[in-house]
Design a protein around this motif. Structure first.
Motif, PDB file in Angstrom:
ATOM      1  N   ARG A  35       6.984   9.086  11.497  1.00  0.00           N
ATOM      2  CA  ARG A  35       5.723   9.703  11.087  1.00  0.00           C
ATOM      3  C   ARG A  35       4.592   8.861  11.651  1.00  0.00           C
ATOM      4  O   ARG A  35       4.680   7.650  11.696  1.00  0.00           O
ATOM      5  N   GLU A  75      12.813   5.788   0.970  1.00  0.00           N
ATOM      6  CA  GLU A  75      12.257   6.997   0.348  1.00  0.00           C
ATOM      7  C   GLU A  75      12.816   7.228  -1.055  1.00  0.00           C
ATOM      8  O   GLU A  75      12.089   7.643  -1.952  1.00  0.00           O
ATOM      9  N   LEU A  84       7.802   3.097   7.004  1.00  0.00           N
ATOM     10  CA  LEU A  84       7.000   4.064   7.767  1.00  0.00           C
ATOM     11  C   LEU A  84       7.209   3.939   9.280  1.00  0.00           C
ATOM     12  O   LEU A  84       7.425   4.951   9.955  1.00  0.00           O
ATOM     13  N   HIS A 140       0.846  -1.198   0.000  1.00  0.00           N
ATOM     14  CA  HIS A 140       0.000   0.000   0.000  1.00  0.00           C
ATOM     15  C   HIS A 140       0.881   1.247   0.000  1.00  0.00           C
ATOM     16  O   HIS A 140       1.748   1.400   0.875  1.00  0.00           O
ATOM     17  N   PRO A 141       0.678   2.171  -0.940  1.00  0.00           N
ATOM     18  CA  PRO A 141       1.550   3.350  -1.037  1.00  0.00           C
ATOM     19  C   PRO A 141       1.496   4.270   0.180  1.00  0.00           C
ATOM     20  O   PRO A 141       2.457   4.994   0.442  1.00  0.00           O
ATOM     21  N   ASP A 142       0.409   4.238   0.930  1.00  0.00           N
ATOM     22  CA  ASP A 142       0.313   5.085   2.126  1.00  0.00           C
ATOM     23  C   ASP A 142       1.020   4.479   3.333  1.00  0.00           C
ATOM     24  O   ASP A 142       1.185   5.144   4.358  1.00  0.00           O
ATOM     25  N   PHE A 143       1.411   3.204   3.227  1.00  0.00           N
ATOM     26  CA  PHE A 143       2.044   2.515   4.344  1.00  0.00           C
ATOM     27  C   PHE A 143       3.296   1.775   3.881  1.00  0.00           C
ATOM     28  O   PHE A 143       3.349   0.543   3.919  1.00  0.00           O
TER      29      PHE A 143
END
Length: 193
Positions: A124, A177, A119, A112-115
């Motif tokens: 964050r 990143e 991370l 999942h791009p949001d996780f």
């Protein structure tokens, strides 16, 4: 139904063809010679046996620039790794060891791009783990470990290890990143007869 062996994966204390399958999760990246490690795993597998692993590798985005080298070096130092290699090197090592690659994928790309995988290390977010990874949390943990070391509740050198691991987290996040590093390179390989 289950037993454990304490041993060296560069010299597995089992006979040839002893196992139907093998797996490794973020372990063989520590081998001083991945090709020899894979060869040893092949030796203890029966012909047709399967070997699945998640490997730490450099991705195709790694370009050998000074910045990318700095990130790679930081990941290696902080995690006690020999020189990180591109995924293609690992696949060549598998084939040279007597495996046919059945499946391969950088699972970080399909997550999942949001996780993203890094991370939790980035600081964050607001969960307990993320709070400890924020600069203030790292500082506090590092100094608490130092205090515990002073009163001999943790072994000597624990604060040094804490600093090393904090630095490692920073470099792992930078590797994620920039996309030049993944700890989620999955492969499934079959031992040749």
């Amino acid at each position: 139904r289950c037993s454990f062996i304490k041993g060296d994966f560069m010299a597995i204390p089992e006979g040839d063809g002893s196992f139907d399958a093998a797996f490794a999760v973020e372990a063989t990246c520590h081998a001083p010679d991945r090709a020899k490690c894979y060869g040893e795993i092949r030796r203890v597998l029966k012909p047709g046996g399967l070997f699945a692993a998640y490997e730490w590798v450099l991705t195709d985005r790694y370009d050998g620039s000074a910045e990318h080298d700095r990130i790679r070096d930081g990941i290696e130092k902080g995690n006690g790794l020999p020189r990180l290699k591109p995924d293609a090197d690992g696949l060549e090592s598998l084939e040279a060891a007597g495996f046919d690659v059945v499946e391969k994928e950088d699972r970080a790309l399909s997550s999942h791009p949001d996780f993203p995988w890094y991370l939790p290390l980035s600081g964050r977010g607001y969960g307990p783990r993320e709070l400890l990874m924020k600069p203030a949390g790292r500082w506090m943990t590092h100094h608490l470990v130092g205090m515990l070391e002073q009163i001999k509740l943790v072994p000597e050198g624990s604060q040094k290890v804490s600093g090393l691991l904090n630095d490692a987290a920073i470099w792992l996040v930078k590797g994620g990143e920039t996309g030049i590093f993944t700890p989620m390179y999955f492969f499934l390989a079959r031992a040749r007869a």
